[in-house]
Design an enzyme around this catalytic site. Structure first.
Site, PDB file in Angstrom:
ATOM      1  N   GLU A  35     -11.711   2.546   6.012  1.00  0.00           N
ATOM      2  CA  GLU A  35     -10.633   2.869   6.942  1.00  0.00           C
ATOM      3  C   GLU A  35     -10.658   4.365   7.249  1.00  0.00           C
ATOM      4  O   GLU A  35      -9.781   5.126   6.834  1.00  0.00           O
ATOM      5  CB  GLU A  35      -9.268   2.449   6.368  1.00  0.00           C
ATOM      6  CG  GLU A  35      -8.185   2.444   7.442  1.00  0.00           C
ATOM      7  CD  GLU A  35      -6.806   2.133   6.897  1.00  0.00           C
ATOM      8  OE1 GLU A  35      -6.070   1.389   7.557  1.00  0.00           O
ATOM      9  OE2 GLU A  35      -6.459   2.642   5.810  1.00  0.00           O
ATOM     10  N   GLU A  58       0.820  -1.210   0.000  1.00  0.00           N
ATOM     11  CA  GLU A  58       0.000   0.000   0.000  1.00  0.00           C
ATOM     12  C   GLU A  58       0.857   1.264   0.000  1.00  0.00           C
ATOM     13  O   GLU A  58       1.629   1.496   0.940  1.00  0.00           O
ATOM     14  CB  GLU A  58      -0.899   0.023   1.240  1.00  0.00           C
ATOM     15  CG  GLU A  58      -1.754   1.275   1.336  1.00  0.00           C
ATOM     16  CD  GLU A  58      -2.495   1.390   2.664  1.00  0.00           C
ATOM     17  OE1 GLU A  58      -3.493   2.123   2.711  1.00  0.00           O
ATOM     18  OE2 GLU A  58      -2.067   0.755   3.646  1.00  0.00           O
TER      19      GLU A  58
END
Length: 272
Positions: free
Chosen positions: A242, A143
Site C-alpha cells: 500500500e 487498522e
C-alpha cells in the site's frame, strides 16, 4: 515464504482501474488489494481476477461519505444501521470476489464526543459486524492509522487494536498491521512484530516507505531486515503493498525482486 499483494488503488495508476489487474499479473503478483470496489460491479472485478489468475485478498467496507471526509462510521453515534448496511454491501462483494478479509474502518471521532462513548459505539458495531461477516466466512480487520495522515481517527496504536480484539474475543476479528502507520506513531517495528505476530491476532500486513509512503525501501526503514524477521516469525498471511510509487510502478520493484530471490532460496533450502 512471504506473499505480496499489489494495492491497485495506489499502484499502476497511470491506467484505468480495471486495467491494473493485468499489469499486476505481468509483474508476477499473485494477489491484489484495493481501497474500495463499489464504483464497479463485482462481476467486472471478478472477471479481471479470473483473466489474470489473481487472488483478491482485501478491500475496505463502505466508509460512510468518503468525499465529505468520513473514514468509517463505526465509532459515531446514531450511525449503526448505516454501518451494518455498509458491511452487508461489502460482504456481497466479498462473496463474489472470493475475498476473505475486509477492513472495517473505525471513523474519525467527532469533536466533543467522549472517548469512552466512541469506544462503546465502535465495539458494539464491530461485534455486530463480525457476526454478519462470520456467516459469509469473512474476517474483519481493524487498522491503527497515524494521526498525520488521518487526524482524529479512532484507532492509532497496535496496543489499542489488540486490546479491542482481545476484549471482543471473536475469532474473525483480526488486526491489520500497517508498518508505515506503526513506524510513524510508535516505531520499534522489530519488537512490535515479534510481540504481535506470534499471537495469531495479525491477519494482514501492509508496507510503505517512511516518511513519504513510496516504495518500502525508500526512506528510513530497513525493510529487508524486517522481511527477514517475518520469515523467522513464520508469518503466513499476505503483505499488501500500500504505497505510492515514486515514479512508474514497475520501475520501483527492485525491492520485490530481492525478496522473491530470498523466497526461492528459502524454498530450495526446504526441499529434501
Amino acid at each position: 515464504m512471504l506473499k505480496f499483494a499489489a494495492n491497485l488503488s495506489m499502484m499502476y495508476t497511470d491506467v484505468p482501474f480495471l486495467e491494473r489487474f493485468a499489469l499486476a499479473a505481468s509483474d508476477q503478483f499473485k494477489g491484489v488489494e484495493f481501497l474500495f470496489p463499489y464504483e464497479y460491479r463485482a462481476a467486472e472485478i471478478n472477471r479481471q481476477l479470473s483473466l489474470n489468475g489473481l487472488e483478491q485478498v482485501l478491500f475496505n467496507a463502505v466508509p460512510g461519505n468518503w468525499d465529505a471526509g468520513e473514514r468509517g462510521v463505526a465509532c459515531l453515534p446514531d450511525r449503526q444501521a448505516e454501518c451494518l448496511a455498509g458491511v452487508e454491501t461489502a460482504l456481497e462483494y466479498a462473496i463474489v470476489l472470493g475475498n476473505r478479509r475486509v477492513h472495517f474502518m473505525a471513523g474519525i471521532v467527532p469533536v466533543g464526543l467522549n472517548p469512552v462513548a466512541a469506544h462503546e459505539h465502535y465495539c458494539q458495531n464491530l461485534s455486530r459486524a463480525a457476526v454478519l461477516a462470520a456467516k459469509a466466512g469473512v474476517e474483519l480487520l481493524i487498522e491503527p492509522i497515524n494521526p498525520f495522515d488521518m487526524p482524529g481517527y479512532f484507532l492509532t496504536t497496535q496496543q489499542q487494536a489488540h486490546r479491542i480484539v482481545q476484549l471482543l474475543n471473536l475469532p474473525n476479528i483480526k488486526v491489520q498491521m500497517d508498518l508505515y502507520h506503526c513506524q510513524i506513531v510508535e516505531g520499534d517495528l522489530s519488537r512490535k512484530l515479534a510481540t504481535y505476530i506470534p499471537t495469531g491476532r495479525v491477519g494482514h500486513l501492509q508496507i510503505a516507505g517512511v516518511p513519504h509512503r513510496h516504495e518500502p525501501d525508500n526512506g528510513e526503514l530497513n525493510i529487508g531486515y524486517l522481511f527477514d524477521l517475518l520469515r523467522q516469525l513464520d508469518y503466513q498471511h499476505w503483505i499488501g503493498c500500500e504505497y505510492r510509487p515514486a515514479g512508474r510502478t514497475r520501475e520501483g520493484l527492485a525491492w520485490l525482486e530481492r525478496e522473491r530471490r530470498k523466497n526461492k532460496g528459502e524454498k530450495l533450502a526446504a526441499m529434501p
